[in-house]
Design an enzyme around this catalytic site. Sequence first.
Site, mmCIF file in Angstrom:
data_model
loop_
_atom_site.group_PDB
_atom_site.id
_atom_site.type_symbol
_atom_site.label_atom_id
_atom_site.label_comp_id
_atom_site.label_asym_id
_atom_site.label_seq_id
_atom_site.Cartn_x
_atom_site.Cartn_y
_atom_site.Cartn_z
ATOM 1 N N ASN A 175 -6.147 -7.400 6.536
ATOM 2 C CA ASN A 175 -6.312 -6.136 5.832
ATOM 3 C C ASN A 175 -7.021 -5.134 6.753
ATOM 4 O OD1 ASN A 175 -6.548 -4.249 3.592
ATOM 5 N ND2 ASN A 175 -6.539 -6.016 2.221
ATOM 6 N N ASN A 211 -12.197 -1.691 -0.609
ATOM 7 C CA ASN A 211 -12.393 -0.537 -1.481
ATOM 8 C C ASN A 211 -12.579 -0.877 -2.951
ATOM 9 O OD1 ASN A 211 -12.059 1.258 0.754
ATOM 10 N ND2 ASN A 211 -9.867 0.835 0.655
ATOM 11 N N ASN A 230 -8.906 4.756 4.623
ATOM 12 C CA ASN A 230 -8.601 4.943 3.203
ATOM 13 C C ASN A 230 -9.652 4.247 2.342
ATOM 14 O OD1 ASN A 230 -7.415 2.727 1.195
ATOM 15 N ND2 ASN A 230 -6.952 2.052 3.303
ATOM 16 N N GLY A 236 0.789 -1.221 0.000
ATOM 17 C CA GLY A 236 0.000 0.000 0.000
ATOM 18 C C GLY A 236 0.818 1.265 0.000
ATOM 19 N N TYR A 264 2.541 -0.393 8.602
ATOM 20 C CA TYR A 264 2.390 0.675 7.617
ATOM 21 C C TYR A 264 1.859 1.921 8.314
ATOM 22 C CZ TYR A 264 0.539 3.221 3.503
ATOM 23 O OH TYR A 264 0.229 4.169 2.556
ATOM 24 N N SER A 310 -9.340 -6.247 0.251
ATOM 25 C CA SER A 310 -9.510 -4.794 0.305
ATOM 26 C C SER A 310 -10.999 -4.466 0.306
ATOM 27 C CB SER A 310 -8.845 -4.125 -0.896
ATOM 28 O OG SER A 310 -9.221 -2.760 -0.961
#
Length: 351
Positions: A246, A177, A110, A62, A318, A175
């Site tokens: 995730n 998204n 995000n 990412g 991250y 994910s």
Amino acid sequence: MYSLFRPLLFTCDTERAHDISLRTLDIAYHSGALPLLTRHTRPLPTTAFGLNFPNPVGLAAGLDKNGTHIDALFALGFGFIEIGTTTPRPQAGNPKPRLFRLTQQQAVINRMGFNNLGVDALVRNVAGARRRNGPLGINIGKNKDTPNEQASNDYRYCLERVYALADYVTINLSSPNTAGLRALQEEQTLRRLIGELRETQETLAAKHGRHVPMLIKMAPDLSDSDIDAAARVLNEMSVDGVIATNTTVTRPLLRQHPLASEAGGLSGAPLLGQSTLVLRRLRTHLPETIDLIGVGGICCGADAGAKMAAGASLVQCYTGLIFKGPQLVGECVEAIRRRLEASSSGRENTQ
């Protein structure tokens, strides 16, 4: 040094701050100044998926979606780097704004949407990187306009393109998204998809003369029964490893936050407990031959130790880097070292 830089960085839009950070990192790396700005990470050799890692702390996918910062990121002391997610064709991702920083909570929401330049661009970038510091993982996904019924075509295409350059490949099914992506984790769908990808993996291994481990990245929002069903499939299909987890679409501890209603995946400190529970449950349902990477909510060394205690062989961070800076890498390595030394001492005392 990062503590001085962070207040200025946090005055910027979150996505712009991300881009500035990577550009600054590259400048520091290419100028030779990076060693002056970061602490040396002591080795802690680790083996997982048949690969050797200089230490068990890696960068999650990412941050470097297109593989343009590999050498500079390795110079921060990571034991391994995972780039991507990459897709067969370039795509712009979701409309902006799509990245939100929750500073007090050490969290980020995000809804990027697999924005990337496409797998061919990533392959060119990886081919030009030195990357002698540790294993390189490549995270692959499907394009948003590819129907789930044809998703295996996208994953196979990416797997074929990156196989020769990757030390391991992660199949991103989790994910939140990309519309419908998480439906690929349903038991029968997962079985068919992984079966097809395992066949491709074996064909590529014969072609290239080496086995590149294939990992599956799971969501933290699965029910216990769904986790158990997924574990059955992962075991049956003999996958090399699993990444747990995730981002989450739930909002633990954030109900009153003004950004809590923003769509997207939540990462950072609030995710730690939820992702670690999934990790622990997977560990109890999978054989020790399937290594796990623990990721989600690691913001200090103790968090990394908690992932290892829950059954991880490796960890990734991250979002924690956004708030702690590169020193988080060494802090996590040392926490894991202390845990291993304490465990070893305990075994010796009982013999």
